[in-house]
Design an enzyme around this catalytic site. Structure first.
Site, PDB file in Angstrom:
ATOM      1  N   SER A 268      36.271 135.586  17.479  1.00 26.82           N
ATOM      2  CA  SER A 268      38.117 135.262  17.660  1.00 26.82           C
ATOM      3  C   SER A 268      38.066 133.954  17.627  1.00 26.82           C
ATOM      4  O   SER A 268      37.285 133.167  17.686  1.00 26.82           O
ATOM      5  CB  SER A 268      38.081 135.731  19.176  1.00 26.82           C
ATOM      6  OG  SER A 268      39.301 134.961  19.484  1.00 26.82           O
ATOM      7  N   LYS A 269      39.249 133.488  17.137  1.00 30.74           N
ATOM      8  CA  LYS A 269      39.598 132.018  17.146  1.00 30.74           C
ATOM      9  C   LYS A 269      39.267 131.320  18.333  1.00 30.74           C
ATOM     10  O   LYS A 269      39.213 130.085  17.961  1.00 30.74           O
ATOM     11  CB  LYS A 269      41.274 131.715  16.766  1.00 30.74           C
ATOM     12  CG  LYS A 269      42.030 132.286  17.482  1.00 30.74           C
ATOM     13  CD  LYS A 269      43.624 132.193  17.055  1.00 30.74           C
ATOM     14  CE  LYS A 269      44.398 132.554  18.052  1.00 30.74           C
ATOM     15  NZ  LYS A 269      45.916 132.281  17.692  1.00 30.74           N
ATOM     16  N   ARG A 270      39.276 132.071  19.381  1.00 29.67           N
ATOM     17  CA  ARG A 270      38.953 131.097  20.809  1.00 29.67           C
ATOM     18  C   ARG A 270      37.628 131.095  20.984  1.00 29.67           C
ATOM     19  O   ARG A 270      36.914 130.224  21.999  1.00 29.67           O
ATOM     20  CB  ARG A 270      39.429 132.139  21.945  1.00 29.67           C
ATOM     21  CG  ARG A 270      41.017 132.086  21.955  1.00 29.67           C
ATOM     22  CD  ARG A 270      41.430 132.715  23.126  1.00 29.67           C
ATOM     23  NE  ARG A 270      41.382 134.396  22.861  1.00 29.67           N
ATOM     24  CZ  ARG A 270      41.874 134.971  22.224  1.00 29.67           C
ATOM     25  NH1 ARG A 270      43.171 134.515  21.515  1.00 29.67           N
ATOM     26  NH2 ARG A 270      41.884 136.253  22.077  1.00 29.67           N
ATOM     27  N   SER A 274      34.071 129.304  15.513  1.00 33.25           N
ATOM     28  CA  SER A 274      34.997 130.200  14.815  1.00 33.25           C
ATOM     29  C   SER A 274      36.027 129.066  13.965  1.00 33.25           C
ATOM     30  O   SER A 274      36.546 129.645  12.979  1.00 33.25           O
ATOM     31  CB  SER A 274      35.866 130.859  15.493  1.00 33.25           C
ATOM     32  OG  SER A 274      36.604 130.350  16.565  1.00 33.25           O
TER      33      SER A 274
END
Length: 501
Positions: A268-270, A274
């Site tokens: 995930s972008k979190r 990433s």
């Protein structure tokens, strides 16, 4: 014989696109998609189109546009058409194409390929729940497909504002995915979907295929998360061809595997690791990062992991992309980057270290000729020892920092500059006071004084000297470091360390 990837196209006719949104930072998944599209276009001598999908005005940021362009250029993923490059199919920002979308929707409505739907959300939810309870497909049931003029007028009189839906075909949609092979979607699982909201705002399922059609995109390489939308888009391509929008050609699709993080969850972008910015800040080389990302689903050979982007372009075959999810391994990513750092010519390696040394404040900007000479001489000492450029200050900062800013790591001092360290530093200072200042002479003098004279093992003999002159327990080779640091600074640091132990 028809080419399995190109069909009846000539190689130079290939047109692919990368469509990021200016809503945040690029992730490694975004970059992997951009890389595969770039390599695909370059392999065939075709075109890569950069298209900015900025219809989500609430989330767009002014910085997001510039960041996207700068990030792609830092990576070396240059585009042939798009913002700042121009082209014959602009504008390349979706926010500037709203009139085009409205015109297409009007044509779809006039041709009967789309229709107004007046169902409220409450009505949709009730019918979907009833379908689920009955064990039936819970997608849109086509309630407004064939409304009478009287029923339409009744809805209008109630003040209802309709959405626009595409009239899906009643036959299976079958396509040959370049990564996954033949895929079939049955019509009973494909309800008529919304193209335009009730407020008149066009949605992604409309604007993306319309732009692909108008920009004559021939191949769409994208993440497998978008696979469920593909049959709907294919249906829209057919409708667009029917009303004379675009070239009439449906692009070939290739759905790239997920990039997985820890715990076999999609990255995930979190998640840490990433975002592209992290790799820029840590001093990864663009070519090192891209090399590793290419390995997330593709390989140049079974027994080879390290390659240049030119080699990737020559060898890239979309049909050899693995359809299975790929796991992101931070350690392997760093190892691939380290391998690319070893491949750099020494002068280029020195140049790439400069921004990190100046950012740390240990090297002037611009560096002096004297400091540049020291840096170039130091490169052979550290190039095989570093994994990222952010290690530049830790490895070489002691050579450039002024004496009033030089510090010794407290942990190193506590573990090494104790006990017999004072005697070692005294002996070292005396041995080096009048020696010829070359690596060979420095090594001979210290070995004679500390190992032969004091009877110490090398670790105990040279450890205090290393900490005294570099401030750390780990440094480039000691004798070469002393030569580069110079006699005056070396003796000054030995003296200061003696007085503080």
């Amino acid at each position: 014989m028809t080419d399995p990837v190109l069909g009846d196209l000539e190689p130079h006719e290939v047109r692919v696109r990368f469509p990021p949104s200016p809503t945040g930072l690029l992730t490694v998944g975004n970059i992997r998609s951009a890389l595969f599209n770039w390599a695909f276009a370059r392999h065939f001598g075709g075109k890569l189109v950069l298209r900015i999908e900025d219809t989500d005005t609430a989330r767009n940021t002014a910085e997001g546009y510039r960041y996207t362009y700068d990030a792609l250029r830092w990576l070396g993923l240059t585009w042939d058409e798009g913002p700042e490059a121009g082209g014959d199919f602009g504008p390349y920002l979706q926010s500037e194409r709203m009139d085009l979308y409205a015109d297409v929707v009007a044509k779809l409505m006039a041709a009967g390929r789309a229709y107004h739907c007046y169902c409220s959300q409450e009505e949709l939810d009730q019918r979907r729940e009833a379908a689920r309870t009955a064990g039936q497909h819970s997608g849109y049931d086509g309630h407004c497909r064939n409304l009478t003029p009287e029923r339409v007028q009744a809805y209008v009189d109630e003040g209802r504002r309709p959405v626009v839906r595409l009239r899906m075909p009643d036959h299976p949609i079958v396509f040959d995915d370049l990564v996954r092979g033949e895929i079939t979607f049955l019509p009973e699982n494909l309800g008529d979907y919304v193209l335009v909201r009730a407020n008149g705002y066009p949605l992604y399922p409309l604007v993306n295929p319309v732009d692909d059609a108008l920009m004559e995109i021939t191949h769409v390489l994208r993440g497998e998360d978008l696979l469920p939308s593909t049959p709907r888009q294919i249906a829209l391509y057919e409708a667009l061809a029917d009303i004379g929008v675009g070239s009439g050609r449906t692009p070939r699709f290739g759905h790239l595997p997920f990039v997985m993080g820890e715990g076999n969850k999609r990255l995930s972008k979190r998640d840490k690791g990433s975002g592209l910015t992290e790799y820029v800040d840590r001093g990864f080389l663009p070519e090192g990062l891209l090399n590793y990302l290419a390995l997330l689903g593709w390989s140049i050979a079974e027994d080879r992991d390290v390659f240049t982007m030119a080699e990737m372009v020559e060898a890239f075959d979309i049909r050899k992309v693995n359809s299975n999810a790929a796991r992101f391994d931070p350690k392997k990513c760093e190892a691939i980057n380290a391998a690319h750092m070893r491949l750099l010519p020494q002068d280029e390696f020195a140049q790439r270290m400069i921004p990190f040394l100046t950012a740390a404040g240990v090297l002037a900007e611009p560096p002096s000729a004297e400091d540049l000479a020291v840096l170039r001489a130091a490169v052979p000492l550290v190039q095989e020892r570093m994994d990222t450029l952010s290690e530049s200050e830790e490895m070489l900062g002691f050579l450039f920092v002024s004496e009033d800013r030089f510090t010794v790591d407290p942990d190193a001092a506590a573990k090494v500059l104790t006990g017999d360290a004072t005697a070692v530093l005294d002996a070292a200072a005396k041995a080096l006071a009048d020696v010829e200042w070359t690596t060979e002479a420095i090594e001979a003098a210290l070995r004679a004084s500390l190992i032969d004279g004091l009877g110490l093992k090398p670790k105990n003999a040279f450890g205090p000297v290393r900490v005294a002159i570099s401030g750390r327990r780990i440094s480039p080779p000691l004798f070469e470091s002393l030569e580069l640091l110079g006699r005056e600074k070396s003796l000054h640091r030995l003296d200061r360390a003696r007085r503080t132990t």
